[in-house]
Design an enzyme around this catalytic site. Structure first.
Site, mmCIF file in Angstrom:
data_model
loop_
_atom_site.group_PDB
_atom_site.id
_atom_site.type_symbol
_atom_site.label_atom_id
_atom_site.label_comp_id
_atom_site.label_asym_id
_atom_site.label_seq_id
_atom_site.Cartn_x
_atom_site.Cartn_y
_atom_site.Cartn_z
ATOM 1 N N GLY A 12 41.838 30.689 39.835
ATOM 2 C CA GLY A 12 41.075 30.430 38.620
ATOM 3 C C GLY A 12 39.936 31.400 38.399
ATOM 4 C CB ILE A 13 36.934 32.267 40.363
ATOM 5 C CG1 ILE A 13 36.202 30.938 40.099
ATOM 6 C CG2 ILE A 13 35.930 33.418 40.453
ATOM 7 C CD1 ILE A 13 35.198 30.551 41.159
ATOM 8 C CG ASP A 32 47.097 35.599 44.509
ATOM 9 O OD1 ASP A 32 45.929 35.303 44.212
ATOM 10 O OD2 ASP A 32 47.919 34.786 44.971
ATOM 11 C CG ASP A 58 49.217 36.481 54.391
ATOM 12 O OD1 ASP A 58 48.025 36.117 54.261
ATOM 13 O OD2 ASP A 58 50.024 35.919 55.155
ATOM 14 C CE1 TYR A 151 35.160 28.458 50.838
ATOM 15 C CE2 TYR A 151 33.289 27.045 50.303
ATOM 16 C CZ TYR A 151 34.170 28.056 49.958
ATOM 17 O OH TYR A 151 34.040 28.678 48.726
ATOM 18 C CE LYS A 155 33.735 31.818 50.318
ATOM 19 N NZ LYS A 155 34.328 33.045 49.755
ATOM 20 C CB VAL A 184 33.515 26.885 39.262
ATOM 21 C CG1 VAL A 184 34.493 27.324 38.177
ATOM 22 C CG2 VAL A 184 32.181 27.601 39.093
#
Length: 280
Positions: A12-13, A32, A58, A151, A155, A184
């Site tokens: 999406g982003i 992708d 990948d 996660y 980040k 988002v």
């Protein structure tokens, strides 16, 4: 005409970032792991002046990030902007972490953008070119959540890697920044978002959830000439959610007359702040 390489472009982003650079007339290379989604993305630009190419990769594979940059460079010319948007975000409690899950997450969220940036920098220096790298971080880097510790850790590490690369590559005319989105809503088979979770995490001073386009505009700006003296920056695109704790109650001073706490007549209650603006 700049050549822009976007990883995770079918998400999406990532797709919104691709569209944003297309509006600016860039040469586009998309990467992708989903070949069908990649084909659909490239097809969007069939009847436009943009030259778009999709490359399946990948990025959890050790050699894939550097190979992707080399393939993009060879196929469409020198890469001017690298956007590391690929990422995975499964829910996983810290007590349930094992080496396989941890390594997979860090391979995509941290190792891949670092290795892609390194490959981009080597080619840019070899050809005497500058450029811009934009990493997609997350508000989780500042604020972990239950089930999101691995996660968030990846980040936070990516933001430090962004600053380190900016320090080292600036002398070569390569800027390295990150854009950190707040909440988002995007489709995710990996970690679907419930309405309850969206309501809990989505509150911010501007009163609405973000959109992929909000993030994409920030990416294009910080990669462009208007941001030419900005590097090592983490740009928070989050409706102000990282500014502070919106829903904590105010601590009012007592009224001298009777000692009771009196709210100000001009302050906007936190609940009203959260609902102003466009609905999420």
């Amino acid at each position: 005409m700049r050549h822009v390489l976007v990883t995770g472009a079918a998400g999406g982003i990532g797709a919104a970032i691709a569209e944003e650079f297309a509006v600016a007339g860039a040469v586009l290379t998309f990467a992708d792991r989903d070949p069908d989604a990649l084909d659909r993305l490239v097809a969007r630009f069939d009847d436009t002046p943009c030259r778009a190419l999709g490359l399946t990769a990948d990025l959890s594979d050790t050699e894939a990030p550097a190979e992707l940059v080399r393939r993009a460079w060879a196929a469409q010319g020198p890469v001017d902007v690298l956007v590391n948007a690929a990422g995975v975000y499964p829910s996983l409690d810290m007590a349930d972490v094992d080496a396989t899950a941890w390594d997979r997450l860090f391979a995509v969220n941290l190792r891949a953008p670092v290795l892609a940036t390194a490959a981009f920098a080597r080619l840019a220096v070899e050809h005497g070119r500058g450029g811009a790298v934009v990493n997609i971080s997350s508000g989780s880097a500042l604020r972990a959540r239950p089930g999101g510790g691995p996660y968030a850790s990846s980040k936070a590490a990516l933001e430090t890697a962004t600053r380190a690369a900016a320090l080292e590559l600036g002398a070569h005319g390569i800027r390295v920044n990150a854009v950190s989105p707040g909440f988002v809503p995007v489709d995710s088979a990996c970690n679907p978002v419930s309405e309850e979770y969206a309501a809990a995490i989505g509150a911010n001073p501007l009163g609405r959830a973000g959109t992929p386009e909000d993030v994409a505009r920030a990416v294009r700006w910080i990669a462009g000439e208007d941001a030419a003296w900005i590097t090592g920056e983490i740009l928070r695109v989050d409706g102000g959610s990282s500014a502070g704790a919106l829903h904590l109650p105010r601590i009012w001073p007592p009224d001298p007359a009777d000692g009771a706490h009196r709210p100000s007549t001009t302050a906007v209650p936190a609940t009203a702040q959260a609902t102003k603006g466009h609905p999420a």
